[in-house]
Enzyme design. Structure first.
Site, PDB file in Angstrom:
ATOM      1  N   VAL A 171      69.971  74.167  47.373  1.00 49.95           N
ATOM      2  CA  VAL A 171      70.457  72.890  47.878  1.00 49.95           C
ATOM      3  C   VAL A 171      70.264  71.818  46.815  1.00 49.95           C
ATOM      4  O   VAL A 171      69.308  71.855  46.039  1.00 49.95           O
ATOM      5  CB  VAL A 171      69.724  72.498  49.184  1.00 49.95           C
ATOM      6  CG1 VAL A 171      68.258  72.183  48.924  1.00 49.95           C
ATOM      7  CG2 VAL A 171      70.408  71.328  49.880  1.00 49.95           C
ATOM      8  N   CYS A 172      71.204  70.870  46.767  1.00 50.39           N
ATOM      9  CA  CYS A 172      71.055  69.684  45.933  1.00 50.39           C
ATOM     10  C   CYS A 172      71.474  68.485  46.781  1.00 50.39           C
ATOM     11  O   CYS A 172      71.446  68.563  48.009  1.00 50.39           O
ATOM     12  CB  CYS A 172      71.860  69.804  44.638  1.00 50.39           C
ATOM     13  SG  CYS A 172      73.658  69.907  44.873  1.00 50.39           S
ATOM     14  N   GLN A 173      71.871  67.393  46.164  1.00 53.30           N
ATOM     15  CA  GLN A 173      72.200  66.210  46.964  1.00 53.30           C
ATOM     16  C   GLN A 173      73.614  66.290  47.556  1.00 53.30           C
ATOM     17  O   GLN A 173      73.829  65.950  48.708  1.00 53.30           O
ATOM     18  CB  GLN A 173      72.066  64.945  46.111  1.00 53.30           C
ATOM     19  CG  GLN A 173      72.181  63.646  46.883  1.00 53.30           C
ATOM     20  CD  GLN A 173      71.071  63.470  47.910  1.00 53.30           C
ATOM     21  OE1 GLN A 173      69.979  64.018  47.788  1.00 53.30           O
ATOM     22  NE2 GLN A 173      71.345  62.685  48.951  1.00 53.30           N
TER      23      GLN A 173
END
Length: 284
Positions: free
Chosen positions: A175-177
């Site tokens: 996951v990232c932003q």
């Protein structure tokens, strides 16, 4: 949390169990983030190769298009599986899968998922040489002061750091932003031999607060903003958040704006009066 989405167990089952054809997800190009980000372009080039001798902008555009095609193929063939933020939240809570946060430190320190592992694929550029300082100054001038965006450097040890923590048969949710860096990171891990990879489509910005157990001072949706636009509440994310929170949230930024106007007015008046004052202080 609300009740788990129907079909979640099938979607996040061990990779040894094949998905039925009726449930398979076909990734359309529009599902991948369309905003070009030069850092991820460079990473895509490192993974899949680049072309030299062309104008930089054209070269980056071609590299990004090639990277997107690779990512779409990986997801279409289910070599990397997709999860919504809500599905990822339930999966992380109810199974032994790892949640790998690949965001840079300036986003991570604002909000993170409790129990997640943090290994950034890009992080803040801390170089202090002349070239690095020049890049930071240019980034600030062309918009960093407004958006809070910072100069990033690619973590060349990303894969090695993940390998040191997890075996290659570990179920890893990335996951990232916004979802772009995490799919690029997932490709890196797939090429390194990791077998069970999951990508959170849309990233934490697409998550609701109830999807994950959050730690940190900011809501997930606001962890990727900064600069003057954040201070005055003028980002799209803050406007959407204000629509839910109501007037109490809006008044905070209204107060900041009024305070800034008063301060600027005081500075302007002071600048007008400083000249005559200095004249009076000169000895005759």
């Amino acid at each position: 949390m609300a009740a788990p989405p129907l079909g979640l167990a099938r979607r996040v089952a061990a990779p040894a169990a094949a998905h039925s054809s009726s449930r398979s997800r076909q990734l359309r190009p529009r599902l991948l983030p369309s905003k070009r980000w030069s850092g991820v372009v460079r990473m895509g080039a490192a993974v899949g190769g680049g072309q030299e001798g062309e104008e930089e902008e054209t070269r980056q555009a071609k590299e990004m298009a090639a990277a997107r095609r690779r990512w779409e193929t990986l997801i279409r063939e289910e070599k990397i599986k997709t999860l919504t933020p809500r599905e990822a939240g339930y999966t992380f809570k109810l199974t032994d899968k790892v949640l790998l946060d690949v965001r840079p430190s300036n986003e991570r320190q604002k909000a993170w998922v409790k129990g997640s592992t943090w290994i950034p694929v890009f992080d803040l550029d801390t170089s202090s040489d002349l070239s690095g300082l020049g890049k930071k100054a240019f980034s600030f001038i062309v918009g960093g002061w407004w958006s809070g965006s910072s100069t990033m450097s690619f973590n060349k040890n990303f894969v090695q750091q993940v390998e040191e923590k997890f075996s290659k048969d570990t179920d890893v949710i990335l996951v990232c932003q916004k979802g772009l860096r995490s799919i690029a990171a997932a490709e890196q891990l797939y090429n390194a031999g990791f077998e069970n990879l999951f990508w959170v489509q849309g990233g934490l910005e697409a998550a609701e607060e109830e999807d994950f157990e959050r730690e940190g001072s900011q809501p997930f949706k606001l962890a990727g903003i900064g600069g003057v636009s954040e201070f005055f509440g003028w980002t799209d994310q803050q406007r959407a958040y204000a629509a839910k929170e109501g007037w109490s949230y809006r008044l905070l930024f209204t107060g900041r704006l009024v305070g800034a106007i008063v301060l600027l007015d005081a500075l302007f008046v002071g600048a007008q009066n400083i000249g005559p004052l200095l004249q009076q202080l000169k000895p005759h």
